[in-house]
Design an enzyme around this catalytic site. Sequence first.
Site, PDB file in Angstrom:
ATOM      1  N   HIS A 274      26.888   0.647   6.121  1.00 18.98           N
ATOM      2  CA  HIS A 274      27.498  -0.688   6.221  1.00 18.98           C
ATOM      3  C   HIS A 274      28.675  -0.574   7.199  1.00 18.98           C
ATOM      4  CE1 HIS A 274      28.581  -4.681   5.144  1.00 18.98           C
ATOM      5  NE2 HIS A 274      29.037  -4.513   3.929  1.00 18.98           N
ATOM      6  N   HIS A 313      19.187  -3.626  11.624  1.00 18.82           N
ATOM      7  CA  HIS A 313      19.928  -4.540  10.759  1.00 18.82           C
ATOM      8  C   HIS A 313      18.962  -5.142   9.768  1.00 18.82           C
ATOM      9  CE1 HIS A 313      22.609  -7.713   9.456  1.00 18.82           C
ATOM     10  NE2 HIS A 313      23.568  -6.959   9.931  1.00 18.82           N
ATOM     11  N   ASP A 369      28.115  -2.799  15.396  1.00 20.88           N
ATOM     12  CA  ASP A 369      28.889  -1.573  15.343  1.00 20.88           C
ATOM     13  C   ASP A 369      28.556  -0.586  16.450  1.00 20.88           C
ATOM     14  OD1 ASP A 369      30.582  -2.111  13.279  1.00 20.88           O
ATOM     15  OD2 ASP A 369      29.023  -1.735  11.787  1.00 20.88           O
TER      16      ASP A 369
HETATM   17  N1  ACO Z   1      17.312   4.559  13.308  1.00 20.82           N
HETATM   18  C1  ACO Z   1      16.006   4.941  13.184  1.00 20.82           C
HETATM   19  N2  ACO Z   1      15.128   4.335  12.389  1.00 20.82           N
HETATM   20  C2  ACO Z   1      15.549   3.292  11.678  1.00 20.82           C
HETATM   21  C3  ACO Z   1      16.890   2.818  11.756  1.00 20.82           C
HETATM   22  C4  ACO Z   1      17.771   3.501  12.623  1.00 20.82           C
HETATM   23  N3  ACO Z   1      19.034   3.105  12.745  1.00 20.82           N
HETATM   24  N4  ACO Z   1      17.035   1.753  10.951  1.00 20.82           N
HETATM   25  C5  ACO Z   1      15.844   1.555  10.364  1.00 20.82           C
HETATM   26  N5  ACO Z   1      14.951   2.480  10.810  1.00 20.82           N
HETATM   27  C6  ACO Z   1      13.547   2.574  10.452  1.00 20.82           C
HETATM   28  C7  ACO Z   1      13.366   3.213   9.092  1.00 20.82           C
HETATM   29  O1  ACO Z   1      13.211   4.611   9.198  1.00 20.82           O
HETATM   30  C8  ACO Z   1      12.117   2.528   8.601  1.00 20.82           C
HETATM   31  O2  ACO Z   1      11.020   3.130   9.247  1.00 20.82           O
HETATM   32  P1  ACO Z   1       9.592   3.270   8.511  1.00 20.82           P
HETATM   33  O3  ACO Z   1       9.189   1.874   8.134  1.00 20.82           O
HETATM   34  O4  ACO Z   1       8.727   3.883   9.574  1.00 20.82           O
HETATM   35  O5  ACO Z   1       9.823   4.144   7.328  1.00 20.82           O
HETATM   36  C9  ACO Z   1      12.245   1.111   9.152  1.00 20.82           C
HETATM   37  O6  ACO Z   1      13.055   1.244  10.339  1.00 20.82           O
HETATM   38  C10 ACO Z   1      12.906   0.130   8.214  1.00 20.82           C
HETATM   39  O7  ACO Z   1      14.128   0.706   7.761  1.00 20.82           O
HETATM   40  P2  ACO Z   1      14.891   0.228   6.468  1.00 20.82           P
HETATM   41  O8  ACO Z   1      15.877   1.268   6.077  1.00 20.82           O
HETATM   42  O9  ACO Z   1      13.890  -0.205   5.436  1.00 20.82           O
HETATM   43  O10 ACO Z   1      15.609  -1.072   7.021  1.00 20.82           O
HETATM   44  P3  ACO Z   1      16.744  -1.844   6.290  1.00 20.82           P
HETATM   45  O11 ACO Z   1      16.643  -3.256   6.701  1.00 20.82           O
HETATM   46  O12 ACO Z   1      16.761  -1.535   4.828  1.00 20.82           O
HETATM   47  O13 ACO Z   1      18.068  -1.139   6.887  1.00 20.82           O
HETATM   48  C11 ACO Z   1      20.033  -0.665   8.034  1.00 20.82           C
HETATM   49  C12 ACO Z   1      19.011  -1.749   7.654  1.00 20.82           C
HETATM   50  C13 ACO Z   1      20.641  -0.023   6.774  1.00 20.82           C
HETATM   51  C14 ACO Z   1      21.170  -1.335   8.818  1.00 20.82           C
HETATM   52  C15 ACO Z   1      19.334   0.409   8.881  1.00 20.82           C
HETATM   53  O14 ACO Z   1      18.784  -0.175  10.053  1.00 20.82           O
HETATM   54  C16 ACO Z   1      20.266   1.563   9.244  1.00 20.82           C
HETATM   55  O15 ACO Z   1      20.383   2.527   8.478  1.00 20.82           O
HETATM   56  N6  ACO Z   1      20.927   1.517  10.461  1.00 20.82           N
HETATM   57  C17 ACO Z   1      21.881   2.508  10.838  1.00 20.82           C
HETATM   58  C18 ACO Z   1      23.204   2.265  10.164  1.00 20.82           C
HETATM   59  C19 ACO Z   1      23.942   1.076  10.762  1.00 20.82           C
HETATM   60  O16 ACO Z   1      24.070   0.933  11.979  1.00 20.82           O
HETATM   61  N7  ACO Z   1      24.480   0.229   9.872  1.00 20.82           N
HETATM   62  C20 ACO Z   1      25.276  -0.936  10.272  1.00 20.82           C
HETATM   63  C21 ACO Z   1      24.608  -2.199   9.905  1.00 20.82           C
HETATM   64  S1  ACO Z   1      25.528  -3.536  10.558  1.00 20.82           S
HETATM   65  C22 ACO Z   1      26.783  -3.736   9.448  1.00 20.82           C
HETATM   66  O17 ACO Z   1      26.777  -3.348   8.326  1.00 20.82           O
HETATM   67  C23 ACO Z   1      27.889  -4.483   9.971  1.00 20.82           C
END
Ligand code: ACO
Length: 434
Positions: A274, A313, A369
């Site tokens: 987050h 996201h 971010d």
């Molecule tokens: N890098 C690589 N792969 C990713 C990423 C990433 N940053 N984010 C998601 N994926 C992939 C997952 O591995 C998953 O792949 P799969 O379906 O092949 O297993 C798929 O995309 C879906 O991922 P989820 O975790 O289910 O997506 P969710 O919507 O739950 O997660 C989140 C969103 C937590 C923001 C995620 O994209 C993440 O971890 N990003 C990196 C952390 C980040 O930048 N957070 C800031 C968010 S913005 C904020 O809070 C202001």
Amino acid sequence: MTTPNEQPGGVLHVTDSRTGRSYEIPISEGAVRSLDFRQIKTSDDDFGLLCYDPAFLNTASCRSGITFIDGDAGILRYRGYPIEELARKSSFLDVSFLLLSGELPAKDESAAWSAEIGKHTYVHENVKKFIDGFHHDAHPMGMLVSTVAGLSTFYPEAKFVADPARQREQVVRLIAKMPTLAAFAYRHAMGLPYAYPDAELSYAGNFLNMMWKMTEPRYRPDPVLERALDILLILHADHEQNCSTSAMRVVGSSHVDPYSAAAAAAAALWGPLHGGANEQVLRMLQEIGSVAGVPAYVERVKRGEIRLMGFGHRVYKNFDPRASIIKEVADQVFSVTGRNPLLDIALELERIALADDYFISHKLYPNVDFYSGIIYQAMGFPVTMFPVLFAIGRMPGWLAQWQENAADPEQKIARPRQLYVGEDLRHLDGELGG
Ligand code: ACO
């Protein structure tokens, strides 16, 4: 995406294959009510059908009039105003007023609001004492979470959450004191004396003053950096029912004082998935080290070994509108501070990722971010301050959502259900501890 109030009402016809019975579940504002499913039972003593939704992927926990997001179209609006217009034409304090009251302030209201916030920027001298108690290498976010919670002990009347006048006092105090607590946490970590607020400066300008003032009699913030920081705060001010805002609403629903609820929200924000993400982005760029190191890093991401921080996201699946604004801000900041060398690595990472099938098929784009950390670093903030800056910006959003929750006659103490999958009834056998 149509907004809920544009959606036609209707009825969902449901047939339960276990009993053969049919039900009509009303559809309103694009949603069905989970409680309407409770009537679906297999027998009289059956509790009724539950909706199972881990991580609330498809559950609306409230009706809200504050922030509208259309993740597919990359739209973000506060109280109906596009984020792009607010970032260009408004100030963080006016946006805070908007989030809290529903309207942008008129000129005289804006001046009065600013003056009121300015009056409450000081903290009780004892707050300094408990900041002093933290270890020199304590994370400033840990200090912020604790001091925000600690404020409840200075304002015991904050527990009267049903009293609108009392509520408003705490709202003003929280917005006003966040930069002070944040800057004091930084100065403590640096072993510097605390710099007191200067009410003649803007909200962002005063924060820069409390961060960076040294021996000069009066700190004068650079106007470009002051405005850039103000825009960054606007971009972070609210984002509907994210993890920390949900924490604010859930904790606030117990009628605890807003300092305790805001501390819980700030704690939720701190996590690397987050608000802690921008700190992780910087660490990631430092680990990559050079533009040449980008392809190998992207391969590791695709093998599932690591995540690309600052990408992806839960809601935005095309682009994050805040990321586009932030890129413009970055150029303005670098014109003053000089270019952050990590920017080249970030740009290359973005270029490679956006052309790669893995990222395209997973709908992964830079989020707010991805660039905010690079800007903060260029402005001189250490990485540990990044989530703290996010928390300052998000405070008015948390408070607006908390107020809305408190005023909503449909809301009660938040209490989700569970599907129990543990042991069935069993009994202790023989002697304990045998
Ligand atoms: N890098 C690589 N792969 C990713 C990423 C990433 N940053 N984010 C998601 N994926 C992939 C997952 O591995 C998953 O792949 P799969 O379906 O092949 O297993 C798929 O995309 C879906 O991922 P989820 O975790 O289910 O997506 P969710 O919507 O739950 O997660 C989140 C969103 C937590 C923001 C995620 O994209 C993440 O971890 N990003 C990196 C952390 C980040 O930048 N957070 C800031 C968010 S913005 C904020 O809070 C202001």
